[in-house]
Design a protein around this motif. Structure first.
Motif, PDB file in Angstrom:
ATOM      1  N   GLU A 224      -5.042   6.922  -2.339  1.00  0.00           N
ATOM      2  CA  GLU A 224      -6.319   6.719  -1.649  1.00  0.00           C
ATOM      3  C   GLU A 224      -6.110   6.171  -0.235  1.00  0.00           C
ATOM      4  O   GLU A 224      -6.769   6.599   0.719  1.00  0.00           O
ATOM      5  CB  GLU A 224      -7.213   5.751  -2.442  1.00  0.00           C
ATOM      6  CG  GLU A 224      -7.754   6.304  -3.742  1.00  0.00           C
ATOM      7  CD  GLU A 224      -6.772   6.091  -4.890  1.00  0.00           C
ATOM      8  OE1 GLU A 224      -5.748   5.399  -4.706  1.00  0.00           O
ATOM      9  OE2 GLU A 224      -7.030   6.650  -5.959  1.00  0.00           O
ATOM     10  N   ILE A 225      -5.185   5.229  -0.106  1.00  0.00           N
ATOM     11  CA  ILE A 225      -4.922   4.631   1.208  1.00  0.00           C
ATOM     12  C   ILE A 225      -4.276   5.660   2.137  1.00  0.00           C
ATOM     13  O   ILE A 225      -4.607   5.729   3.324  1.00  0.00           O
ATOM     14  CB  ILE A 225      -4.022   3.376   1.053  1.00  0.00           C
ATOM     15  CG1 ILE A 225      -4.755   2.285   0.286  1.00  0.00           C
ATOM     16  CG2 ILE A 225      -3.566   2.863   2.404  1.00  0.00           C
ATOM     17  CD1 ILE A 225      -6.003   1.770   0.974  1.00  0.00           C
TER      18      ILE A 225
ATOM     19  N   LYS B  17      -4.716   8.959   2.100  1.00  0.00           N
ATOM     20  CA  LYS B  17      -5.775   9.889   2.530  1.00  0.00           C
ATOM     21  C   LYS B  17      -6.709   9.210   3.538  1.00  0.00           C
ATOM     22  O   LYS B  17      -7.134   9.834   4.514  1.00  0.00           O
ATOM     23  CB  LYS B  17      -6.588  10.374   1.320  1.00  0.00           C
ATOM     24  CG  LYS B  17      -5.812  11.246   0.377  1.00  0.00           C
ATOM     25  CD  LYS B  17      -5.458  12.537   1.030  1.00  0.00           C
ATOM     26  CE  LYS B  17      -4.710  13.422   0.025  1.00  0.00           C
ATOM     27  NZ  LYS B  17      -4.286  14.648   0.637  1.00  0.00           N
ATOM     28  N   LEU B  18      -7.015   7.952   3.297  1.00  0.00           N
ATOM     29  CA  LEU B  18      -7.877   7.209   4.216  1.00  0.00           C
ATOM     30  C   LEU B  18      -7.213   7.067   5.597  1.00  0.00           C
ATOM     31  O   LEU B  18      -7.856   7.260   6.628  1.00  0.00           O
ATOM     32  CB  LEU B  18      -8.187   5.826   3.622  1.00  0.00           C
ATOM     33  CG  LEU B  18      -9.122   4.933   4.419  1.00  0.00           C
ATOM     34  CD1 LEU B  18     -10.491   5.562   4.509  1.00  0.00           C
ATOM     35  CD2 LEU B  18      -9.203   3.571   3.769  1.00  0.00           C
ATOM     36  N   MET B  19      -5.934   6.764   5.594  1.00  0.00           N
ATOM     37  CA  MET B  19      -5.204   6.608   6.858  1.00  0.00           C
ATOM     38  C   MET B  19      -5.103   7.939   7.619  1.00  0.00           C
ATOM     39  O   MET B  19      -5.221   7.966   8.836  1.00  0.00           O
ATOM     40  CB  MET B  19      -3.795   6.055   6.624  1.00  0.00           C
ATOM     41  CG  MET B  19      -3.744   4.585   6.279  1.00  0.00           C
ATOM     42  SD  MET B  19      -4.340   3.564   7.625  1.00  0.00           S
ATOM     43  CE  MET B  19      -5.884   2.986   6.969  1.00  0.00           C
ATOM     44  N   SER B  20      -4.889   9.046   6.923  1.00  0.00           N
ATOM     45  CA  SER B  20      -4.811  10.341   7.607  1.00  0.00           C
ATOM     46  C   SER B  20      -6.174  10.736   8.190  1.00  0.00           C
ATOM     47  O   SER B  20      -6.241  11.326   9.277  1.00  0.00           O
ATOM     48  CB  SER B  20      -4.278  11.419   6.677  1.00  0.00           C
ATOM     49  OG  SER B  20      -5.166  11.655   5.615  1.00  0.00           O
ATOM     50  N   ALA B  21      -7.261  10.411   7.504  1.00  0.00           N
ATOM     51  CA  ALA B  21      -8.597  10.707   8.022  1.00  0.00           C
ATOM     52  C   ALA B  21      -8.907   9.820   9.232  1.00  0.00           C
ATOM     53  O   ALA B  21      -9.459  10.289  10.243  1.00  0.00           O
ATOM     54  CB  ALA B  21      -9.646  10.503   6.939  1.00  0.00           C
TER      55      ALA B  21
ATOM     56  N   TYR C 219       0.815  -1.215   0.000  1.00  0.00           N
ATOM     57  CA  TYR C 219       0.000   0.000   0.000  1.00  0.00           C
ATOM     58  C   TYR C 219       0.852   1.269   0.000  1.00  0.00           C
ATOM     59  O   TYR C 219       0.317   2.369  -0.030  1.00  0.00           O
ATOM     60  CB  TYR C 219      -0.938   0.041   1.210  1.00  0.00           C
ATOM     61  CG  TYR C 219      -2.130  -0.869   1.083  1.00  0.00           C
ATOM     62  CD1 TYR C 219      -3.047  -0.680   0.062  1.00  0.00           C
ATOM     63  CD2 TYR C 219      -2.343  -1.893   1.989  1.00  0.00           C
ATOM     64  CE1 TYR C 219      -4.147  -1.507  -0.054  1.00  0.00           C
ATOM     65  CE2 TYR C 219      -3.437  -2.715   1.889  1.00  0.00           C
ATOM     66  CZ  TYR C 219      -4.337  -2.526   0.868  1.00  0.00           C
ATOM     67  OH  TYR C 219      -5.420  -3.329   0.747  1.00  0.00           O
ATOM     68  N   ASP C 220       2.164   1.138   0.067  1.00  0.00           N
ATOM     69  CA  ASP C 220       3.039   2.312   0.053  1.00  0.00           C
ATOM     70  C   ASP C 220       2.878   3.067  -1.264  1.00  0.00           C
ATOM     71  O   ASP C 220       2.944   2.481  -2.342  1.00  0.00           O
ATOM     72  CB  ASP C 220       4.506   1.914   0.235  1.00  0.00           C
ATOM     73  CG  ASP C 220       4.806   1.433   1.634  1.00  0.00           C
ATOM     74  OD1 ASP C 220       3.972   1.683   2.526  1.00  0.00           O
ATOM     75  OD2 ASP C 220       5.863   0.798   1.840  1.00  0.00           O
TER      76      ASP C 220
END
Length: 183
Positions: free
Chosen positions: A17-18, A20-24, A12-13
């Motif tokens: 999209e991942i 942004k999802l992780m920061s949210a 996933y590095d």
């Protein structure tokens, strides 16, 4: 705090999209983690905040004055939930020191009294209330107690030092002198 992105697999590095999802989700996770930490800390009196202390006070039936500090509230709760111990003068002196009450304990076994002596400039009204609670709770009923405060006062009063004299002047008119040697 733990970063959620550190737990993702390597493939996933670099995926936008991942990231942004992780920061949210990281913001939600941090808030939840803070809430859980605060909930854990509120289980212990020493680490509890105002909300946690109010729960303990409600359970123990402690009335709180609006101007009491968190440390005073925390100490009042700790005094109520102390485990029972055999009361010896050594334990009682240690207890007084551990709750930070500046008092010297003197036992008068002949008169069945315990006297506490404190410096008036050092001991506060809250500490006197705590000391009275400890004495009422832990002393056997056949012992009386006396709480004393000593104060060093400097009084400057004028002292008048002098010499007093007493003088008498007597005047005799028409008296004849008598010579005692002739008689």
């Amino acid at each position: 705090m733990a970063k959620l992105a550190d737990y993702l697999p390597d493939y996933y590095d670099g995926v936008l999209e991942i990231n942004k999802l992780m920061s949210a989700e990281q913001a939600l996770f941090d808030r939840r983690s803070d809430t859980l930490s605060r909930l854990l800390f509120n289980q212990f009196v020493v680490q509890a905040d105002a909300d946690g202390l109010s729960l303990f006070e409600t359970q123990l039936g402690i009335a709180v004055a609006p101007d009491e500090s968190l440390e005073t509230r925390r100490t009042n709760i700790l005094l109520r939930i102390l485990p029972p111990q055999p009361i010896t003068i050594g334990y009682f002196r240690q207890l007084i020191v551990s709750v930070k009450i500046p008092a010297e304990i003197v036992v008068d076994s002949v008169n069945c009294t315990i006297k506490t002596l404190s410096d008036a400039q050092v001991i506060t009204a809250e500490q006197i209330v705590r000391l009275r609670f400890l004495l009422n709770t832990y002393l056997p009923s056949d012992l009386a107690y006396q709480i004393s405060k000593q104060d060093d006062n400097l009084s400057e009063l004028p002292i008048n030092v002098g010499i007093a004299t007493h003088s008498v002047v007597s005047v005799r008119v028409g008296v004849q002198a008598v010579d005692y040697e002739e008689v």
